[in-house]
Design an enzyme around this catalytic site. Sequence first.
Site, PDB file in Angstrom:
ATOM      1  CE  LYS A 197     -68.349 -35.855 -71.810  1.00  0.00           C
ATOM      2  NZ  LYS A 197     -69.381 -37.001 -71.701  1.00  0.00           N
ATOM      3  CG  LEU A 204     -64.993 -39.778 -63.342  1.00  0.00           C
ATOM      4  CD1 LEU A 204     -64.062 -40.916 -63.322  1.00  0.00           C
ATOM      5  CD2 LEU A 204     -64.355 -38.698 -62.359  1.00  0.00           C
ATOM      6  N   PRO A 205     -66.129 -36.316 -66.015  1.00  0.00           N
ATOM      7  CG  PRO A 205     -65.098 -34.361 -65.443  1.00  0.00           C
ATOM      8  CD  PRO A 205     -65.350 -35.772 -64.807  1.00  0.00           C
ATOM      9  CE  LYS A 251     -75.541 -39.820 -71.907  1.00  0.00           C
ATOM     10  NZ  LYS A 251     -76.893 -39.166 -71.524  1.00  0.00           N
ATOM     11  CB  THR A 273     -71.251 -39.816 -71.810  1.00  0.00           C
ATOM     12  OG1 THR A 273     -72.646 -39.859 -71.160  1.00  0.00           O
ATOM     13  CG2 THR A 273     -71.509 -40.443 -73.377  1.00  0.00           C
TER      14      THR A 273
END
Length: 298
Positions: free
Chosen positions: A238, A64-65, A169, A94
Site C-alpha cells: 500500500k 486504520l489499515p 511518511k 498511512t
Amino acid sequence: MDVGFIGLGNMGFPMAARLIEAGHPLVVFDTRPDIVAKAVALGAQAGTSPRDIADRAETVLASLPSVQASRDVATGPDGVIKGQRVRRFVDLSTVGSTAAQEIQGRLSARDIAMLDSPVSGGVGGATRGALALMVSGPRDEFEVVEPILANLGTPFFVDTKPGAGQTMKLVNNLLAATALATTCEVVVMGVKAGLDPSVMIDVINAGSGATNASRDKFPKSILPRTFDYGFATGLMVKDVRLYLEEATSLGLPTEMAAAVGRVWELVMNEEGPDSDFTCAIKPLEAAAGVIVDGRPTS
Ligand code: NAD
C-alpha cells in the site's frame, strides 16, 4: 482530555494502551470485538461505531489499515463526521496526501478539524512511546493535541498544508521498503556465496551499509526466522503504491521506487498480503536455493 481511538491493531492497540496508562479517559472502537475487550480490560470504554466515538470525545484518533477504512471511519454514513461532540480528527494511518486532503475537505465542511499524523517506528516504537509522528493541519489544533501525541513519541509539525505529513511518511517508507528489500537481496547473495548471515549482519551494522533493516528487522525477525515484526506485506505494498502515485502525479522519475515496488508486489503475490513483511526474504531464498538462518546451532 476525553479521547476517542478507532482501530486497535498492531499499532493502534499499543498506542491506545499508552494513552490509558497516561490517564486519558479513552473510548475505543474496532470492528474486532475481541481487541475492544482487551482495551476495556486495560481501562478503556467501548464505543459502538466511529459515530458513537465522535459523539463521546472531542478528539478522535484513528489507526486504520487502508485508505478505504480511513475514508469510511472519517466520512462514512456511520462515521466520525456524524458525531455531535468531536472537534478534531487525527488520522495516524498511512493513506497518502490525496486521500488525506479529501477527508480534510469533507470534515472541515462540518467544522471538524483534521490533522494527518502518520507514524513511523513500528510496533516496538508504538509500545515504547518512541514513534516519529508527522503532523500536518491547523497549527492551533496541533498545539491542542501535541500533549496527547507526546505519549506516543515525538510529534513533528510538518506543515499546515493538509496531506503534507502523508507525503513525509511516504518518503520515509519508500526508504524503509528499499532498505529491507535490498538487505534481503544482498544477504541471500552472501549466503549463497558461503557467508554466515549473522556475521554479515554484524559487519554491516558496524559498517556503512547499516540501516534499520539490518539493525532491527534482521536481528529481531529474519535471522531467528520468527517473521513476526508486526507489519503486514499488504501494508508495505500500500505505502509503496501510494508513493509511486504521488511521485508520478508530480511528474517525477521513479526508477528506484518502481524497482522496489516490483519486488514488494512479488513478495505479496508469493507470501500473501497478511504475511509479515520480513517474509520478503523468502522468495529470494527460494530463487537462490538457500535459507538465511541465524539461529544458534547447539
Ligand atoms: P492492523 O491491520 O494491524 O490494524 C488495523 C486495525 O483496524 C484492525 O484491528 C482492524 O480490525 C481495524 N479496522 C479495520 N477497519 C476498521 C473500521 N472500518 N472501523 C474500525 N476498525 C477497523 O494495521 P497496523 O499494522 O496497526 O497499521 C495501521 C496503520 O498504521 C496503517 O495505515 C499502517 O500503514 C500504519 N503503520 C503501521 C506500522 C506497523 O509497523 N505495523 C508502522 C507505521 C505505520
